[in-house]
Structures are given as C-alpha cells and as structure tokens.
Design an enzyme around this catalytic site. Structure first.
Site, PDB file in Angstrom:
ATOM      1  N   LYS A  30      25.139  45.750  24.283  1.00 55.88           N
ATOM      2  CA  LYS A  30      26.219  45.007  23.620  1.00 55.88           C
ATOM      3  C   LYS A  30      27.457  45.859  23.381  1.00 55.88           C
ATOM      4  CE  LYS A  30      23.875  41.091  21.778  1.00 55.88           C
ATOM      5  NZ  LYS A  30      23.726  40.107  20.732  1.00 55.88           N
ATOM      6  N   LYS A  86      19.868  38.445  30.921  1.00 55.43           N
ATOM      7  CA  LYS A  86      19.204  37.402  30.141  1.00 55.43           C
ATOM      8  C   LYS A  86      20.202  36.303  29.768  1.00 55.43           C
ATOM      9  CE  LYS A  86      19.177  38.179  25.225  1.00 55.43           C
ATOM     10  NZ  LYS A  86      19.557  36.820  24.824  1.00 55.43           N
ATOM     11  N   LYS A 136      23.681  33.444  24.183  1.00 55.47           N
ATOM     12  CA  LYS A 136      24.726  32.645  23.542  1.00 55.47           C
ATOM     13  C   LYS A 136      26.083  33.283  23.769  1.00 55.47           C
ATOM     14  CE  LYS A 136      22.137  31.934  19.475  1.00 55.47           C
ATOM     15  NZ  LYS A 136      22.174  33.303  18.961  1.00 55.47           N
TER      16      LYS A 136
HETATM   17  P1  ATP Z   1      23.458  36.735  21.442  1.00 55.86           P
HETATM   18  O1  ATP Z   1      23.926  36.723  22.868  1.00 55.86           O
HETATM   19  O2  ATP Z   1      24.559  36.473  20.458  1.00 55.86           O
HETATM   20  O3  ATP Z   1      22.617  37.948  21.089  1.00 55.86           O
HETATM   21  P2  ATP Z   1      21.060  35.269  21.962  1.00 55.86           P
HETATM   22  O4  ATP Z   1      21.143  34.177  22.956  1.00 55.86           O
HETATM   23  O5  ATP Z   1      20.485  36.565  22.401  1.00 55.86           O
HETATM   24  O6  ATP Z   1      22.509  35.469  21.306  1.00 55.86           O
HETATM   25  P3  ATP Z   1      19.774  35.539  19.406  1.00 55.86           P
HETATM   26  O7  ATP Z   1      20.266  34.779  18.229  1.00 55.86           O
HETATM   27  O8  ATP Z   1      20.170  36.968  19.540  1.00 55.86           O
HETATM   28  O9  ATP Z   1      20.236  34.737  20.712  1.00 55.86           O
HETATM   29  O10 ATP Z   1      18.203  35.451  19.479  1.00 55.86           O
HETATM   30  C1  ATP Z   1      17.477  34.406  18.846  1.00 55.86           C
HETATM   31  C2  ATP Z   1      16.069  34.352  19.399  1.00 55.86           C
HETATM   32  O11 ATP Z   1      16.084  33.834  20.740  1.00 55.86           O
HETATM   33  C3  ATP Z   1      15.392  35.709  19.485  1.00 55.86           C
HETATM   34  O12 ATP Z   1      14.024  35.549  19.168  1.00 55.86           O
HETATM   35  C4  ATP Z   1      15.544  36.098  20.916  1.00 55.86           C
HETATM   36  O13 ATP Z   1      14.551  37.013  21.364  1.00 55.86           O
HETATM   37  C5  ATP Z   1      15.398  34.750  21.599  1.00 55.86           C
HETATM   38  N1  ATP Z   1      16.086  34.735  22.884  1.00 55.86           N
HETATM   39  C6  ATP Z   1      17.408  34.967  23.085  1.00 55.86           C
HETATM   40  N2  ATP Z   1      17.703  34.866  24.383  1.00 55.86           N
HETATM   41  C7  ATP Z   1      16.530  34.586  25.024  1.00 55.86           C
HETATM   42  C8  ATP Z   1      16.191  34.377  26.381  1.00 55.86           C
HETATM   43  N3  ATP Z   1      17.114  34.428  27.339  1.00 55.86           N
HETATM   44  N4  ATP Z   1      14.903  34.096  26.679  1.00 55.86           N
HETATM   45  C9  ATP Z   1      13.949  34.020  25.708  1.00 55.86           C
HETATM   46  N5  ATP Z   1      14.217  34.219  24.403  1.00 55.86           N
HETATM   47  C10 ATP Z   1      15.495  34.501  24.056  1.00 55.86           C
HETATM   48 MG    MG Z   2      20.507  38.233  21.123  1.00 52.96          MG
END
Ligand code: ATP
Ligand code: MG
Length: 344
Positions: free
Chosen positions: A114, A206, A209
């Site tokens: 990040k 991955k 968001k």
């Molecule tokens: P950001 O990009 O802001 O970090 P994010 O999509 O990674 O957002 P988080 O809020 O950081 O989402 O994570 C929330 C939950 O969703 C965590 O348990 C994380 O491990 C899970 N998660 C996030 N992205 C994935 C993915 N691509 N596949 C499976 N689980 C995910």
């Molecule tokens: Mg995340």
C-alpha cells in the site's frame, strides 16, 4: 487458561464492498453467527490510514454496514458497529504500539504494497495498521477471526502481540487474578476455494475496494448488466478450461474464475471442472454470470433498500457500539491495572 470462543472481524470503509469481501469474509460472518458470539466491525479508523474524503466517509461506513445486513448478518444476535464509536480500540492500539516491535511491522506485506514506492510519504497510521487490528480483535478477547488470505499475516501478528503482552506482564497478570494469560491467541479462519479473489483485470493482484479501476472488481452494488459486462471483459487466456484442478496451475485468471464459481456454487474447483472441463471461456463466463446474478442480485437490492434509510443504519451502529463498549471497557480496565496505570 481457557477463553470463551468469540468471533471478531472487520471491514474497512474504503469504498464499495465487492465479491472478494463477500467470499473471503462476509459470507463466513453469516455462517459463523449460528454457532458463536460474533462481533462485526466497520473499521473506519483503519480506513483513514489512507485519505478519505469527509463528505464520502459516512456513505462508505453505511454501505459496508448495509453489505453485512443485506448478506444476512443479524445485528440483534451479533454486535455490528463502527470502530470510531468505541474509543477503546485506539486506546488499546497505543499500548500495543509499545508492545509490538518495529522489526515485526517492517515485515508486513500489506504496508509494503500500500505504501508502494513513496514509503516516506505514507501515513504513520498505515504503518501501525496491524497494531490497531490486533487491538480490534483482542479488545474483545476474540478467538476466531474470519478473514481473506491477505489478512493472515496481520492475524499472526496479533497472536505475537498477545503472547508478548502475556509474557512481558506475566507477573502483573497473575497478581491481578488472571491465571496464566490475559489475551487469547486468536486463530485466523481462512477456508474454501475463494480466500483470495483476484482482480478481473490482473490475475496477480487481489480484488480490492481501493483499486482505482472499477472494472477490476464486482461490487455488491453492481446490477446484472454491469456484472455481465465485467465478467465478459475479465482477462483470461486462450486455452479451454482444464478437466482437473492441476491444470489451473500457472493460469491465474482461469484459476480465479473457477474459484469464484466454486465458492458461489458451494462446490470444489474439481467439481466445477468436471462440469466445465474442455469448455471455452465464453461458455463458462455465461454460466458464471448467471450464478453471480442469482447470488449477488438479492444482496444488491437489499443493500439499496438499506442505504436509502441511513437513520436505520445509524441506529444499528449506535446500538452495536454501546454493546461493544461494555465489553471493551471491561478489557481496558484490566489492561490498565495490568500495565500499572492509575484509574478512577
Ligand atoms: P482495501 O483495498 O481498502 O484494503 P479490501 O478490498 O482489501 O479494501 P478490506 O476492508 O481491507 O477490503 O478487507 C475486509 C475483509 O475482506 C478482510 O477479511 C479481507 O481479508 C477480505 N478481502 C479483501 N479482499 C479480498 C479478496 N480479494 N479476496 C478474499 N477476501 C478479501
Ligand atoms: Mg484490504
């Protein structure tokens, strides 16, 4: 000492909840509520480790809350709240900042990813993110943490922090009547065929968001046409699907789509390939779109209904925060005594 089994997990208010969040985390939240006491948190303090527009943040907090509720999380049986309403999260995080070592945090891959090339310019909060996450979990002395694969390293760090706290303050912990250990060793719960859903545009990244490309993810708010378009455009390779799971090796995009299908259908990847082995992607993508629309569609419409009623969502968060705070305050009292602070 044995600890009561309790589930804790969080999701950042950083944008649209997506399919990866659902398959990696929210779907598990729903399953676990049948067997455990669960606490599900919209982690807004984590969200501001990268810039969030104050005009947008309330909407993002409500949207993540709505995604929990629309997926079937019951806010009466469980606790659903936003982190910033329970100040003890930040308080315990500070103590953990003094327990964790800089060397431990330097190994965290999320910070490396990040912060990217401009590490000097990343917020201190982004670096300290894992100590706040350890505080989130351990404030409730939670034992099980359903997360996606990307958060495994942070849950392991929370275990290390718990252990170091228990060791460093061992004598004081016993003196205050907590036999053996004060914090449990939380276990990450990472299961199934889609624990790391990848970007639809790049099989090595991955789904996130915070990815600037909306085409990289299926949002839980996408309508059927948008889902169909995104799946049609999803990156693949030119080969037909293999008949066995081994044939997915070195084919990250194919592996990702098959994993998504398997998770949604409640099957293994091998089962999916029994059905679709030898098929072209056009055929498989059409079936995947149908399955996605069938599974995500009801969540989308319920989310729309919920976000149109912010007063209801805010009341859920207020109620959950009050209930969370009762537990959090108990833990903090004990932690202050253990550390040696004077309190009223
Ligand atoms: P950001 O990009 O802001 O970090 P994010 O999509 O990674 O957002 P988080 O809020 O950081 O989402 O994570 C929330 C939950 O969703 C965590 O348990 C994380 O491990 C899970 N998660 C996030 N992205 C994935 C993915 N691509 N596949 C499976 N689980 C995910
Ligand atoms: Mg995340």
């Amino acid at each position: 000492m044995s600890f009561k089994q309790r589930v804790f997990s969080g999701m950042q208010a950083t944008g649209n909840p997506h399919l990866g969040n659902y398959l990696g985390a929210i779907g598990k939240f729903v399953e676990l509520q049948n067997n455990y006491d669960c606490i599900y948190c919209v982690v807004d303090l984590h969200a501001i480790t990268v810039w969030q527009d104050p005009k947008e943040l309330p909407r993002a907090i409500r949207e993540v809350t709505a995604s929990f509720l629309a997926s079937g999380v019951d806010p009466k049986r469980n606790i659903v709240f936003n982190q910033s309403q329970v100040a003890e999260h930040a308080e315990l995080a500070w103590i953990f900042n003094c327990v964790a070592r800089i060397g431990w945090l330097n190994r965290m891959t999320q910070f490396k990813e990040k912060s990217g090339k401009d590490r000097e310019n990343a917020s201190v909060g982004l670096f300290a993110y894992p100590t706040l996450m350890a505080a989130d979990i351990l404030l409730y002395r939670a034992t099980l943490v359903p997360v996606g694969d990307d958060q495994k390293q942070h849950v392991e760090l929370a275990r290390d922090i718990a252990q170091k706290f228990n060791n460093d303050f061992g004598e004081s912990i016993s003196a205050h009547g907590f036999a053996g250990a004060f914090f449990p060793q939380p276990e990450p719960l990472i299961q199934g065929p889609a624990t790391r859903v990848m970007s639809l545009r790049d099989g090595s990244k991955k789904m996130s968001k915070s990815d600037p490309s909306d085409q990289s993810r299926i949002n839980l708010t996408d309508d059927a046409d948008t889902i169909a378009l995104k799946v049609r455009r999803a990156k693949t390779d030119p080969e037909p699907l293999p008949s066995e799971a081994k044939g997915l090796e070195n084919r990250p995009e194919a592996d990702n789509l098959v994993g998504i299908y398997a998770a949604l259908a409640g099957q293994s990847k091998a089962d999916v390939l029994k059905e679709f082995g030898g098929a072209q992607f056009s055929t498989f993508k059409a079936a995947l779109t149908d399955l996605l629309v069938a599974k995500v569609g009801p969540i989308t419409s319920e989310m729309r209904r919920l976000v149109a009623d912010p007063i209801y969502i805010d009341s859920i968060l207020a109620d959950g925060s009050a209930r969370a705070q009762v537990i959090a305050a108990e833990t903090m009292k004990a932690v202050k005594d253990i550390v040696g602070f004077i309190r009223r």
